[in-house]
Motif scaffolding. Structure first.
Motif, PDB file in Angstrom:
ATOM      1  N   THR A   8       9.362  -9.781   3.045  1.00  0.00           N
ATOM      2  CA  THR A   8       8.516  -8.688   3.806  1.00  0.00           C
ATOM      3  C   THR A   8       7.995  -7.485   2.387  1.00  0.00           C
ATOM      4  O   THR A   8       6.980  -7.492   2.384  1.00  0.00           O
ATOM      5  N   PHE A   9       9.267  -6.758   1.678  1.00  0.00           N
ATOM      6  CA  PHE A   9       9.728  -6.467   1.391  1.00  0.00           C
ATOM      7  C   PHE A   9       8.909  -6.711  -0.278  1.00  0.00           C
ATOM      8  O   PHE A   9       7.569  -5.506  -0.360  1.00  0.00           O
ATOM      9  N   ARG A  10       8.514  -7.514  -1.019  1.00  0.00           N
ATOM     10  CA  ARG A  10       7.841  -8.130  -1.733  1.00  0.00           C
ATOM     11  C   ARG A  10       6.047  -7.724  -1.434  1.00  0.00           C
ATOM     12  O   ARG A  10       4.943  -7.818  -2.384  1.00  0.00           O
ATOM     13  N   GLU A  11       5.912  -8.254   0.016  1.00  0.00           N
ATOM     14  CA  GLU A  11       4.424  -8.307  -0.269  1.00  0.00           C
ATOM     15  C   GLU A  11       3.845  -6.983   0.597  1.00  0.00           C
ATOM     16  O   GLU A  11       2.663  -6.583   0.208  1.00  0.00           O
ATOM     17  N   ARG A  12       4.707  -5.892   0.949  1.00  0.00           N
ATOM     18  CA  ARG A  12       4.210  -5.198   1.829  1.00  0.00           C
ATOM     19  C   ARG A  12       4.967  -3.801   0.999  1.00  0.00           C
ATOM     20  O   ARG A  12       5.220  -3.318   1.075  1.00  0.00           O
ATOM     21  N   TRP A  13       5.228  -3.873  -0.338  1.00  0.00           N
ATOM     22  CA  TRP A  13       6.265  -2.635  -0.989  1.00  0.00           C
ATOM     23  C   TRP A  13       5.766  -0.930  -0.624  1.00  0.00           C
ATOM     24  O   TRP A  13       6.200  -0.358  -0.906  1.00  0.00           O
ATOM     25  N   GLN A  14       4.464  -1.375  -0.603  1.00  0.00           N
ATOM     26  CA  GLN A  14       3.380  -0.281  -0.564  1.00  0.00           C
ATOM     27  C   GLN A  14       4.107   1.094   0.993  1.00  0.00           C
ATOM     28  O   GLN A  14       4.019   1.975   0.975  1.00  0.00           O
ATOM     29  N   LEU A  15       4.145   0.164   1.620  1.00  0.00           N
ATOM     30  CA  LEU A  15       4.703   0.560   2.852  1.00  0.00           C
ATOM     31  C   LEU A  15       6.482   0.867   2.948  1.00  0.00           C
ATOM     32  O   LEU A  15       6.257   2.186   3.627  1.00  0.00           O
ATOM     33  N   PHE A  16       7.017   0.283   2.160  1.00  0.00           N
ATOM     34  CA  PHE A  16       8.640   0.438   2.357  1.00  0.00           C
ATOM     35  C   PHE A  16       8.188   0.981   0.780  1.00  0.00           C
ATOM     36  O   PHE A  16       9.866   1.509   1.128  1.00  0.00           O
ATOM     37  N   GLN A  77       2.950   0.643  12.364  1.00  0.00           N
ATOM     38  CA  GLN A  77       1.760   0.180  11.426  1.00  0.00           C
ATOM     39  C   GLN A  77       1.847  -0.935  11.525  1.00  0.00           C
ATOM     40  O   GLN A  77       0.534  -2.188  11.030  1.00  0.00           O
ATOM     41  N   ARG A  78       3.191  -1.481  11.542  1.00  0.00           N
ATOM     42  CA  ARG A  78       3.428  -3.739  11.410  1.00  0.00           C
ATOM     43  C   ARG A  78       3.038  -4.009  13.191  1.00  0.00           C
ATOM     44  O   ARG A  78       3.463  -5.171  12.723  1.00  0.00           O
ATOM     45  N   ARG A  79       2.988  -3.198  14.041  1.00  0.00           N
ATOM     46  CA  ARG A  79       3.043  -4.232  14.758  1.00  0.00           C
ATOM     47  C   ARG A  79       2.013  -5.358  15.558  1.00  0.00           C
ATOM     48  O   ARG A  79       1.996  -6.246  16.096  1.00  0.00           O
ATOM     49  N   ARG A  80       1.261  -5.662  14.336  1.00  0.00           N
ATOM     50  CA  ARG A  80       0.146  -6.539  14.141  1.00  0.00           C
ATOM     51  C   ARG A  80       0.790  -7.564  13.916  1.00  0.00           C
ATOM     52  O   ARG A  80       0.345  -9.043  14.035  1.00  0.00           O
ATOM     53  N   ASP A  81       1.826  -7.555  12.623  1.00  0.00           N
ATOM     54  CA  ASP A  81       2.269  -8.280  12.008  1.00  0.00           C
ATOM     55  C   ASP A  81       2.960  -9.123  13.149  1.00  0.00           C
ATOM     56  O   ASP A  81       3.644 -10.358  13.044  1.00  0.00           O
ATOM     57  N   ALA A 521      -1.894   5.783   4.755  1.00  0.00           N
ATOM     58  CA  ALA A 521      -3.556   5.446   3.881  1.00  0.00           C
ATOM     59  C   ALA A 521      -3.282   3.928   3.368  1.00  0.00           C
ATOM     60  O   ALA A 521      -4.403   3.405   3.360  1.00  0.00           O
ATOM     61  N   ALA A 522      -2.214   3.965   3.128  1.00  0.00           N
ATOM     62  CA  ALA A 522      -1.914   2.479   2.687  1.00  0.00           C
ATOM     63  C   ALA A 522      -2.749   1.136   3.637  1.00  0.00           C
ATOM     64  O   ALA A 522      -2.980   0.450   3.467  1.00  0.00           O
ATOM     65  N   GLU A 523      -2.548   1.557   5.782  1.00  0.00           N
ATOM     66  CA  GLU A 523      -2.794   0.787   6.549  1.00  0.00           C
ATOM     67  C   GLU A 523      -4.023   0.821   6.840  1.00  0.00           C
ATOM     68  O   GLU A 523      -5.263   0.265   6.975  1.00  0.00           O
ATOM     69  N   ALA A 613      -7.505   3.279  -1.838  1.00  0.00           N
ATOM     70  CA  ALA A 613      -7.349   2.534  -1.063  1.00  0.00           C
ATOM     71  C   ALA A 613      -9.142   1.518  -0.766  1.00  0.00           C
ATOM     72  O   ALA A 613      -9.479   0.999  -0.130  1.00  0.00           O
ATOM     73  N   THR A 614     -10.048   2.726  -1.679  1.00  0.00           N
ATOM     74  CA  THR A 614     -11.592   2.366  -1.397  1.00  0.00           C
ATOM     75  C   THR A 614     -11.794   1.747  -2.845  1.00  0.00           C
ATOM     76  O   THR A 614     -13.091   1.556  -2.443  1.00  0.00           O
TER      77      THR A 614
END
Length: 626
Positions: A8-16, A77-81, A521-523, A613-614
């Motif tokens: 999860t760290f490697r995939e969502r590094w922007q969040l962490f 932000q990760r509730r769906r995951d 903004a990242a999400e 993000a855009t």
């Protein structure tokens, strides 16, 4: 579970990455303050110890508060995951262990980066303390091996504590509710928010009330704590304010498509907005509130001096000189104040054991009759007429009338009896008055003398100042100039206290604000993409997000201002009780800079992250799976 967390760290590094930076800075601040505090304690630097203890407390609070709010935001932000994991068979306990494992990894990474950064922060804090005169020029904090354990405890402990509540909430959400953003999972004002918000709000009211009944020495730490508790309370209750601010911005931008969209996004993204505003709230509450408190005390002290002192000139010199000043034609009263070092030894009996305490103080040698002619307020108890022989007058709250003290003056021990209790003042004033005969001649000759001179009726103070200067009796200034200079020195000291206590901590809170904006903004990549395929241009999406960010900034500034105002109310009550009139100084210049800086930093960060993000084609993001 650790392998899944690392994936999860490697995939969502922007969040962490922002959370890691937050933990890193928290570890660095706490480690730096703790190392300097321990070194100062071994050197007996009382003022530095007091300041660093407050700094350590504020730094620890900021670390816990900001990391907790950051983790809560990240989990939201990760509730769906997390809901998808529940759908494929993961139990509540497994979801919680996943989040705790991520927090453990995050805490270890933050600690590893925070320990070397703490050495840099330690040098910066030491230089600041040295330049402000709180520690000697040769002061140097030393590395202690045990600090590694303390730093690891701070980093990992804060990370685990920060994610604990959020993981419990995530584990309780039913998967389908989380995926649809309905039910308990979509509630922002949870029972926990109401409980802690109201609890800390009640604590804030209690602290402000108590601060209004104590002296400045007690009011300052109480108002700092009130600012911290108010920050927690208003942060928890901030989702109630976000919709209101959104509607306000909708009214201001009525008829604008972007304004309507921004208002709708604020209404639907209350949790995101509240989490982004939290560190800004703390920054404003601490920075503006405590600056206003110290400035109010300084101003009240200045007013008090102008009200209580009666004289025309002040002559500063070394050693006694009142007799020579009194011989100058035109001088009616020469009230000399000699400041001498003294140690006070007190003994108390506790459960049959005698406890001895030795304290270093600065005493003031005065002639009681002359002192009474230049100082308007009478003692609370006793009389200055009894200040002769082995006696002493003390400040309110130090020792009771009639108490026996053991004083060390000039290498000899003198028993003293308290014959007067001086009134409480905002600036502290003279806390210990001694009669002239108690102090040995060599000590008095080396002491700094400040003599308040009253001119005879009809005598011109300017001519009197010229005559005193011509005789070389010392440096002459008017009473008004002397009070202004004293107030300026006190303001410099207050500025130094603010720099030490809130300098690095304020920077930490500012970085946390930027971090929250980046995470938010990242999400929102897919959300922005949907807006673009619906007809908005990239520039319109950026402007919409900018309006949202400024609305969130307004929430943080508004609630931070409320917290700061509460601390000012407490200090106003304290000044009214002690000095007779409520004194409140609002640091408008600092407030204006804070507002402008917050709008600039948050707005600039939001524009940069929205542009990032855009950058991708919107069709590709809209078609991507959740």
């Amino acid at each position: 579970m650790l392998r899944l967390s690392w994936s999860t760290f490697r995939e969502r590094w922007q969040l962490f990455i922002g959370a890691i930076v937050t933990v890193c800075l928290g570890v660095a601040l706490v480690q730096s303050s703790l190392l300097i505090l321990v070194t100062a304690a071994t050197s007996g630097l009382i003022e530095a110890i007091t300041l660093l203890a407050v700094t350590l407390g504020v730094s620890t609070f900021l670390a816990v508060f900001i990391v907790s709010s950051t983790f809560a935001f990240t989990v939201a932000q990760r509730r769906r995951d997390l809901a998808l994991l529940r759908l494929v068979g993961a139990g509540r306990g497994q979801v919680r262990r996943l989040l705790l494992s991520e927090a453990l990894l995050l805490g270890l990474l933050g600690t590893a980066a925070g320990v070397p950064l703490g050495l840099v922060a330690m040098d910066a804090q030491t230089s600041l303390l040295t330049s402000l005169g709180f520690v000697p020029p040769d002061f140097a904090a030393h590395w202690q091996d045990w600090i590694l354990g303390a730093s690891a405890g701070v980093g990992v402990g804060v990370s685990l504590a920060g994610v604990l509540a959020a993981s419990r909430r995530a584990g309780k959400v039913r998967p389908l509710d989380a995926l649809r953003d309905t039910g308990e999972g979509a509630r922002v004002m949870t029972a926990a928010r109401w409980f802690f918000g109201l609890l800390f709000l009640a604590g804030t009211v209690a602290l402000i009330t108590v601060a209004s009944f104590v002296g400045p020495e007690g009011a300052i730490p109480l108002t700092i704590n009130a600012a911290l508790t108010a920050s927690v309370a208003l942060s928890a209750l901030s989702p109630l304010v976000v919709p209101f601010v959104g509607r306000l911005f909708g009214l201001l931008l009525r008829g604008s498509t972007l304004g309507t969209l921004a208002q709708a996004n604020l209404r639907d993204g209350v949790r995101r907005s509240a989490s982004t505003a939290a560190p800004l709230l703390v920054l404003v509450a601490l920075l503006v509130g405590q600056t206003g408190v110290l400035a109010s005390i300084d101003k009240a002290t200045e007013h008090e001096l102008r009200r209580d002192l009666a004289g025309d000139l002040v002559v500063t010199s070394t050693g006694p000189g009142a007799a020579e000043l009194a011989s100058v034609p035109g001088v009616a009263v020469a009230a000399e104040r000699l400041r001498v070092p003294m140690t006070v030894t007190t003994r108390t009996v506790d459960d049959g054991e005698v406890e001895t305490e030795v304290e270093d103080v600065d005493a003031t040698v005065v002639d009681p009759a002359a002192y009474a002619q230049t100082y308007r307020r009478a003692p609370e108890a006793g009389s200055l007429a009894d200040l002769h022989g082995n006696t002493v007058a003390v400040g309110s709250g130090l020792y009771p009338l009639g108490a026996e003290l053991e004083a060390g003056i000039g290498g000899r021990t003198v028993p003293l009896r308290v014959v007067a209790v001086l009134p409480q003042t905002m600036g502290g004033g003279e806390e210990i008055l001694l009669p002239p005969g108690v102090v040995p001649g060599p000590v008095a000759s080396a002491a700094t003398s400040e003599t308040i001179v009253r001119a005879e009726p009809g005598a011109d103070p300017r001519d009197l100042a010229t005559a005193i200067g011509a005789r070389g009796l010392g440096e002459v200034s008017t009473l008004d100039e002397w009070i202004t200079a004293s107030a300026s020195r006190q303001q410099d000291t207050s500025s130094g206290i603010m720099a030490v206590v809130l300098g690095l901590s304020g920077l930490y809170a500012l970085i946390a604000v930027i971090n929250a904006v980046v995470i938010a903004a990242a999400e929102r990549r897919r959300e922005f993409a949907v807006a673009r395929v619906s007809g908005l241009s990239r520039g319109q999406v950026v402007r919409m997000a900018l309006v949202e960010s400024w609305a969130v900034t307004a929430v943080g500034l508004l609630l931070g201002g409320v917290a700061a105002a509460g601390t000012l109310v407490g200090i106003a009550a304290a000044t009214a009780r002690i000095s007779g009139s409520a004194t409140v100084v609002v640091p408008w210049e600092l407030l204006g800079l804070t507002v402008a800086g917050a709008l600039l930093v948050v707005g600039g960060t939001n524009v940069w992250t929205t542009l990032a993000a855009t950058r991708s084609r919107p069709v590709a993001l809209v078609g991507a799976g959740e």
